[in-house]
Design a protein around this motif. Structure first.
Motif, short mmCIF file in Angstrom:
data_model
loop_
_atom_site.label_atom_id
_atom_site.label_comp_id
_atom_site.label_asym_id
_atom_site.label_seq_id
_atom_site.Cartn_x
_atom_site.Cartn_y
_atom_site.Cartn_z
N LEU A 265 0.87 -1.15 -0.01
CA LEU A 265 -0.11 -0.09 0.02
C LEU A 265 0.83 1.12 0.10
O LEU A 265 2.12 1.07 0.22
N THR A 266 0.28 2.39 -0.54
CA THR A 266 1.13 3.51 -0.84
C THR A 266 0.56 4.77 -0.03
O THR A 266 -0.68 4.83 0.12
N ALA A 267 1.47 5.74 0.18
CA ALA A 267 0.93 6.87 0.60
C ALA A 267 1.83 7.95 -0.15
O ALA A 267 2.83 7.89 -0.56
N ALA A 268 1.04 9.11 -0.28
CA ALA A 268 1.62 10.58 -1.11
C ALA A 268 1.62 11.57 -0.33
O ALA A 268 0.19 11.99 0.03
N ALA A 269 2.33 12.55 -0.04
CA ALA A 269 2.05 13.54 0.66
C ALA A 269 2.98 14.68 -0.24
O ALA A 269 4.03 14.74 -0.79
N THR A 270 2.16 16.00 -0.18
CA THR A 270 2.97 17.06 -0.83
C THR A 270 3.27 17.96 0.15
O THR A 270 2.54 18.26 1.32
N PHE A 271 3.93 19.04 -0.10
CA PHE A 271 4.83 19.89 0.93
C PHE A 271 4.95 21.03 0.21
O PHE A 271 5.10 21.15 -1.19
N LEU A 272 5.03 22.44 0.83
CA LEU A 272 5.40 23.61 0.23
C LEU A 272 6.57 23.88 0.03
O LEU A 272 7.01 24.51 -0.94
N THR A 273 7.43 23.04 0.74
CA THR A 273 8.98 23.35 0.65
C THR A 273 9.89 21.99 0.46
O THR A 273 9.26 20.94 0.93
N ILE A 274 10.92 22.20 -0.25
CA ILE A 274 12.01 21.08 -0.15
C ILE A 274 12.23 20.72 1.33
O ILE A 274 12.37 19.36 1.46
N GLU A 275 12.54 21.41 1.98
CA GLU A 275 12.99 21.13 3.41
C GLU A 275 11.85 20.29 4.20
O GLU A 275 12.10 19.45 4.96
N ASP A 276 10.60 20.89 4.05
CA ASP A 276 9.64 19.92 4.78
C ASP A 276 9.37 18.54 4.19
O ASP A 276 9.27 17.72 5.00
N GLY A 277 9.49 18.48 2.89
CA GLY A 277 9.62 16.98 2.52
C GLY A 277 11.01 16.06 2.71
O GLY A 277 10.70 15.11 3.31
N ILE A 278 11.85 16.84 2.87
CA ILE A 278 13.36 16.04 3.35
C ILE A 278 12.88 15.63 4.86
O ILE A 278 13.32 14.65 5.12
N ALA A 279 12.48 16.48 5.68
CA ALA A 279 12.52 16.33 6.97
C ALA A 279 11.29 15.39 7.35
O ALA A 279 11.55 14.55 8.19
N ALA A 280 10.44 15.27 6.68
CA ALA A 280 9.35 14.24 6.75
C ALA A 280 9.68 12.81 6.50
O ALA A 280 9.80 11.94 7.16
N ALA A 281 10.66 12.87 5.29
CA ALA A 281 11.19 11.37 5.10
C ALA A 281 12.42 10.90 6.08
O ALA A 281 12.73 9.75 6.36
N ALA A 282 13.21 12.08 6.50
CA ALA A 282 13.88 11.66 7.71
C ALA A 282 13.27 11.26 8.88
O ALA A 282 13.81 10.10 9.56
N ALA A 283 11.92 11.63 9.04
CA ALA A 283 11.35 11.32 10.20
C ALA A 283 10.92 9.66 10.08
O ALA A 283 10.77 8.87 11.02
N VAL A 284 10.25 9.62 8.90
CA VAL A 284 9.88 8.27 8.43
C VAL A 284 11.06 7.23 8.81
O VAL A 284 10.62 6.23 9.51
N MET A 285 12.27 7.34 8.26
CA MET A 285 13.20 6.49 8.49
C MET A 285 13.82 6.47 9.90
O MET A 285 14.19 5.55 10.27
N ALA A 286 13.58 7.41 10.47
CA ALA A 286 13.91 7.37 12.25
C ALA A 286 12.89 6.89 13.05
O ALA A 286 13.36 6.56 14.14
N SER A 287 11.75 6.77 12.40
CA SER A 287 10.64 6.20 13.34
C SER A 287 10.70 4.75 13.55
O SER A 287 9.68 4.21 14.46
N GLY A 288 11.47 3.67 12.79
CA GLY A 288 11.44 2.39 13.20
C GLY A 288 10.74 1.67 11.99
O GLY A 288 10.87 0.46 11.81
N LEU A 289 10.02 2.59 11.11
CA LEU A 289 9.36 1.90 10.02
C LEU A 289 10.44 1.68 8.97
O LEU A 289 11.43 2.36 9.02
#
Length: 455
Positions: free
Chosen positions: A219-243
């Motif tokens: 299954l897939t999730a897609a998210a849009t952000f206003l900035t590059i920084e927000d998108g990268i921060a979200a990716a980092a948080a996903v990887m740091a979450s244990g997922l």
């Protein structure tokens, strides 16, 4: 000399071609800006024994040999050089064995990646490496470049699944490296040395590949952000979450604008980045996707979509699949594949934007954000000589930036000829000299793909 050489080849092999039109059609891979020479002949051996005979003849006549698979590479590694012999593995395309008990497949190098993936799936198994060219690229080519793909964030690259190899050296001798067993540490790891060597050390004629149990539907999730920084921060948080998502992809604003212009995806002009994530954990996939969506919302996502079934997942991934098609109408694409630590991704993307402005070229940057492997793609008009020169300078500047940030000039496409002049910068003089000594040990006459990887 030419007739004598071709005649000798025909004495050991049926499929020998020296027709100029056929040879011309086999000169290039998919890389741009990589020169290709005029080959002397093309051979298509069907067995290890025939490869041995071909290489013995080539060694006798001191003719360089360029091994080719499907020629889908992006670095010029499969490009012909003047006077060379092209050795195609297209006829060596058999899946020799699939073992459910040992969870391995034994294949010839000409097997297409997607064909192997489907064959093992029928037995409830999974071959994870999935380069974007998987419907065309061969296992031999994937091994030559140590190919990656969308699922690397969870499963790793080609080398993580190669247990053992059968390789013919330039002399015609055969060496078997690695083993079928899941564990083994005897001697130097020649298998990992050959994987990624781009045809410069030997010709792979058989591979023993590790498999895994097939995952359940993703299954897939897609998210849009206003900035590059927000998108990268979200990716980092996903990887740091244990997922551990099975896919985590990033699209920057220039790429999203190109996609929207190519096909109306309903993307607002002010969208600065998009994150695409996937979980293949079956009954837990929906839970994973919900957690990823929540993390994206916490990090400033302006819109988040969660798939509830495979069809919705396919639709959400459509933007990523459209990247190459969307960029093609804009001009010639010069595709990079720098990889940096995830902590440096924002700096990399900001730097790429500065390089784009400095050289006056469009640079789109999609990529495998979960493992830091990005694809800065320089787009320009090939009929404009000044634009072409600026594009090449920008391409080099992106690689230099990646190295400064502790990264590498290639995460999955290889060196070929496209990036050979930057290899010493990454390896250093001592590392480069060790590479040259290893090359000489395997191929003392420098007949296998000379001028590739090492200048």
């Amino acid at each position: 000399m030419r007739d004598e050489f071709v005649g000798r080849l025909r004495s050991v092999l049926e499929d020998v071609v020296d027709d100029p039109d056929v040879l011309d059609s086999h000169r290039n891979d998919h890389a741009t800006f990589c020169t290709a020479g005029a080959p002397r002949a093309l051979v298509r051996p069907a067995s290890t024994a025939e490869v041995q005979e071909v290489l013995r003849v080539a060694s006798e006549f001191r003719v360089p040999v360029v091994t080719q698979g499907a020629r889908t590479g992006l670095s010029g590694a499969a490009n012909a050089i003047d006077g060379c012999l092209l050795l195609s593995t297209s006829r060596m395309s058999r899946i020799l064995e699939v073992s459910v008990e040992d969870q391995v497949a034994v294949v010839q190098p000409g097997v297409v990646n997607a064909s192997l993936s489907r064959a093992v799936l029928d037995k409830g198994l999974f071959y994870p490496p999935d380069p974007s060219s998987w419907e065309m690229s061969t296992i031999g080519g994937n091994i030559a470049t140590n190919a990656g793909g969308l699922c690397c964030v969870k499963y790793g690259v080609t080398s993580d699944f190669v247990r053992g190899l059968e390789v013919v050296l330039a002399s015609g001798e055969v060496v078997r490296t690695g083993r079928r067993a899941a564990k083994g540490v005897a001697g130097y790891d020649l298998t990992r040395l050959i994987v990624g060597s781009e045809g410069t050390l030997g010709v792979v004629t058989e591979a023993t590949l590790a498999l895994q149990p097939a995952p359940e539907a993703a299954l897939t999730a897609a998210a849009t952000f206003l900035t590059i920084e927000d998108g990268i921060a979200a990716a980092a948080a996903v990887m740091a979450s244990g997922l551990r998502p099975s896919l985590l992809e990033f699209l920057d604003q220039p790429t999203l604008r190109a996609i929207q212009a190519y096909r109306d995806m309903g993307l607002p002009e002010n969208v600065g980045s998009m994150l695409l994530a996937q979980s293949d954990r079956g009954s837990r996939a929906a839970e994973d996707v919900a957690r990823i969506a929540a993390i994206c919302t916490e990090h400033g996502a302006v819109d988040v979509a969660e798939a509830s079934d495979a069809e919705e997942s396919r639709m959400l991934l459509e933007a990523r699949r459209l990247v190459n098609s969307a960029l093609e109408p804009l001009g010639v694409t010069l595709i990079d594949d720098v990889s940096v630590p995830r902590s440096q991704l924002v700096t990399l993307l900001r730097g790429i934007a500065e390089i784009s402005a400095k050289y006056g070229v469009l640079i789109c940057c999609p990529g495998h954000v979960g493992d830091g492997n990005m694809h800065p793609t320089v787009v320009f008009d090939r009929d404009d000589a000044a634009a072409e020169a600026r594009a090449l300078e920008a391409f080099g500047a992106v690689m230099e930036l990646g190295l400064r940030l502790g990264g590498t000039i290639t995460g999955e496409h290889g060196i070929g000829t496209l990036k050979a002049r930057w290899l010493e910068t990454e390896l250093g003089p001592v590392g480069l000299e060790l590479h040259r000594r290893i090359k000489a040990a395997f191929d003392p006459l420098n007949l296998l793909n000379p001028g590739k990887v090492l200048l």
